[in-house]
Write a protein that holds these residues in place. Structure first.
Motif, PDB file in Angstrom:
ATOM      1  N   GLU A   1     -19.180   6.652  26.563  1.00  0.00           N
ATOM      2  CA  GLU A   1     -20.391   6.911  27.324  1.00  0.00           C
ATOM      3  C   GLU A   1     -19.939   7.532  28.639  1.00  0.00           C
ATOM      4  OE1 GLU A   1     -23.746   3.890  27.245  1.00  0.00           O
ATOM      5  OE2 GLU A   1     -22.921   3.643  29.265  1.00  0.00           O
ATOM      6  N   ILE A   2     -20.526   8.668  28.993  1.00  0.00           N
ATOM      7  CA  ILE A   2     -20.151   9.377  30.209  1.00  0.00           C
ATOM      8  C   ILE A   2     -21.349   9.368  31.151  1.00  0.00           C
ATOM      9  CG2 ILE A   2     -19.361  11.559  31.194  1.00  0.00           C
ATOM     10  CD1 ILE A   2     -18.213  12.230  28.421  1.00  0.00           C
ATOM     11  N   GLY A   3     -21.131   8.878  32.355  1.00  0.00           N
ATOM     12  CA  GLY A   3     -22.170   8.861  33.374  1.00  0.00           C
ATOM     13  C   GLY A   3     -21.929   9.966  34.387  1.00  0.00           C
ATOM     14  N   PHE A   4     -22.974  10.709  34.707  1.00  0.00           N
ATOM     15  CA  PHE A   4     -22.871  11.834  35.637  1.00  0.00           C
ATOM     16  C   PHE A   4     -23.592  11.506  36.932  1.00  0.00           C
ATOM     17  CE2 PHE A   4     -22.643  13.518  31.349  1.00  0.00           C
ATOM     18  CZ  PHE A   4     -21.545  14.368  31.416  1.00  0.00           C
ATOM     19  N   ASP A   5     -23.170  12.182  38.012  1.00  0.00           N
ATOM     20  CA  ASP A   5     -23.906  12.001  39.262  1.00  0.00           C
ATOM     21  C   ASP A   5     -25.315  12.523  39.040  1.00  0.00           C
ATOM     22  OD1 ASP A   5     -23.447  14.743  39.287  1.00  0.00           O
ATOM     23  OD2 ASP A   5     -22.541  14.787  41.265  1.00  0.00           O
ATOM     24  N   GLY A   6     -26.272  11.865  39.593  1.00  0.00           N
ATOM     25  CA  GLY A   6     -27.667  12.182  39.333  1.00  0.00           C
ATOM     26  C   GLY A   6     -28.290  11.223  38.332  1.00  0.00           C
ATOM     27  N   GLY A   7     -27.456  10.409  37.654  1.00  0.00           N
ATOM     28  CA  GLY A   7     -27.973   9.375  36.775  1.00  0.00           C
ATOM     29  C   GLY A   7     -28.001   9.672  35.289  1.00  0.00           C
ATOM     30  N   GLN A   8     -27.687  10.900  34.874  1.00  0.00           N
ATOM     31  CA  GLN A   8     -27.687  11.203  33.449  1.00  0.00           C
ATOM     32  C   GLN A   8     -26.500  10.515  32.765  1.00  0.00           C
ATOM     33  OE1 GLN A   8     -27.405  13.515  35.845  1.00  0.00           O
ATOM     34  NE2 GLN A   8     -29.188  14.829  35.751  1.00  0.00           N
ATOM     35  N   VAL A   9     -26.730  10.105  31.520  1.00  0.00           N
ATOM     36  CA  VAL A   9     -25.689   9.451  30.730  1.00  0.00           C
ATOM     37  C   VAL A   9     -25.699  10.070  29.341  1.00  0.00           C
ATOM     38  CG1 VAL A   9     -24.912   7.268  29.735  1.00  0.00           C
ATOM     39  CG2 VAL A   9     -25.962   7.286  31.987  1.00  0.00           C
ATOM     40  N   MET A  10     -24.514  10.339  28.798  1.00  0.00           N
ATOM     41  CA  MET A  10     -24.423  10.814  27.421  1.00  0.00           C
ATOM     42  C   MET A  10     -23.469   9.914  26.659  1.00  0.00           C
ATOM     43  SD  MET A  10     -21.892  14.135  27.237  1.00  0.00           S
ATOM     44  CE  MET A  10     -21.486  13.891  25.536  1.00  0.00           C
ATOM     45  N   SER A  11     -23.729   9.778  25.386  1.00  0.00           N
ATOM     46  CA  SER A  11     -22.900   8.965  24.511  1.00  0.00           C
ATOM     47  C   SER A  11     -22.441   9.840  23.353  1.00  0.00           C
ATOM     48  CB  SER A  11     -23.709   7.777  23.992  1.00  0.00           C
ATOM     49  OG  SER A  11     -22.925   6.989  23.140  1.00  0.00           O
ATOM     50  N   ALA A  12     -21.200   9.653  22.920  1.00  0.00           N
ATOM     51  CA  ALA A  12     -20.666  10.459  21.824  1.00  0.00           C
ATOM     52  C   ALA A  12     -19.592   9.684  21.075  1.00  0.00           C
ATOM     53  CB  ALA A  12     -20.083  11.768  22.356  1.00  0.00           C
ATOM     54  N   HIS A  13     -19.449   9.979  19.789  1.00  0.00           N
ATOM     55  CA  HIS A  13     -18.349   9.461  18.982  1.00  0.00           C
ATOM     56  C   HIS A  13     -17.290  10.545  18.923  1.00  0.00           C
ATOM     57  CE1 HIS A  13     -21.375   6.575  17.583  1.00  0.00           C
ATOM     58  NE2 HIS A  13     -20.338   5.795  17.376  1.00  0.00           N
ATOM     59  N   VAL A  14     -16.098  10.245  19.461  1.00  0.00           N
ATOM     60  CA  VAL A  14     -15.013  11.217  19.520  1.00  0.00           C
ATOM     61  C   VAL A  14     -13.737  10.586  18.970  1.00  0.00           C
ATOM     62  CG1 VAL A  14     -16.005  12.395  21.525  1.00  0.00           C
ATOM     63  CG2 VAL A  14     -14.344  10.569  21.871  1.00  0.00           C
ATOM     64  N   GLU A  15     -12.746  11.421  18.710  1.00  0.00           N
ATOM     65  CA  GLU A  15     -11.452  10.888  18.293  1.00  0.00           C
ATOM     66  C   GLU A  15     -10.820  10.164  19.468  1.00  0.00           C
ATOM     67  OE1 GLU A  15      -8.925  13.757  16.473  1.00  0.00           O
ATOM     68  OE2 GLU A  15     -10.494  14.439  15.126  1.00  0.00           O
ATOM     69  N   SER A  16     -10.056   9.159  19.165  1.00  0.00           N
ATOM     70  CA  SER A  16      -9.403   8.358  20.192  1.00  0.00           C
ATOM     71  C   SER A  16      -8.546   9.232  21.103  1.00  0.00           C
ATOM     72  CB  SER A  16      -8.556   7.276  19.524  1.00  0.00           C
ATOM     73  OG  SER A  16      -7.982   6.435  20.480  1.00  0.00           O
ATOM     74  N   ALA A  17      -7.860  10.223  20.541  1.00  0.00           N
ATOM     75  CA  ALA A  17      -7.014  11.122  21.332  1.00  0.00           C
ATOM     76  C   ALA A  17      -7.849  11.938  22.322  1.00  0.00           C
ATOM     77  CB  ALA A  17      -6.222  12.049  20.419  1.00  0.00           C
ATOM     78  N   THR A  18      -9.057  12.325  21.935  1.00  0.00           N
ATOM     79  CA  THR A  18      -9.937  13.073  22.829  1.00  0.00           C
ATOM     80  C   THR A  18     -10.362  12.213  24.010  1.00  0.00           C
ATOM     81  OG1 THR A  18     -10.749  14.425  20.996  1.00  0.00           O
ATOM     82  CG2 THR A  18     -12.116  14.345  22.967  1.00  0.00           C
TER      83      THR A  18
END
Length: 76
Positions: free
Chosen positions: A10-27
């Protein structure tokens, strides 16, 4: 790449937006290293549902989930 382990981040950005993603562990590891190295520029994530390009300077936090949550009941 069926053998590689995928994790949810889960990536949180300034401004309050959040995105979630399934990625490879290496990524996920590479993203954390890029943030630790100053967080300048952009980073591309190859996720299950497509490719994302994120601005490293706009990232406030990255949450890495240790395992998938399970829905249901366990036997006693």
């Amino acid at each position: 790449m069926a053998d590689s382990q995928r994790v949810r981040i889960e990536i949180g950005f300034d401004g309050g937006q959040v995105m979630s993603a399934h990625v490879e562990s290496a990524t996920a590891d590479e993203l954390e290293q890029s943030l630790g190295a100053g967080g300048v520029g952009a980073f591309q994530l190859e996720a299950e549902d497509g490719r994302y390009t994120v601005a490293l300077a706009r990232i406030v936090y990255v949450k890495r989930f240790s395992r998938e949550g399970r829905v249901g009941f366990s036997g006693s």
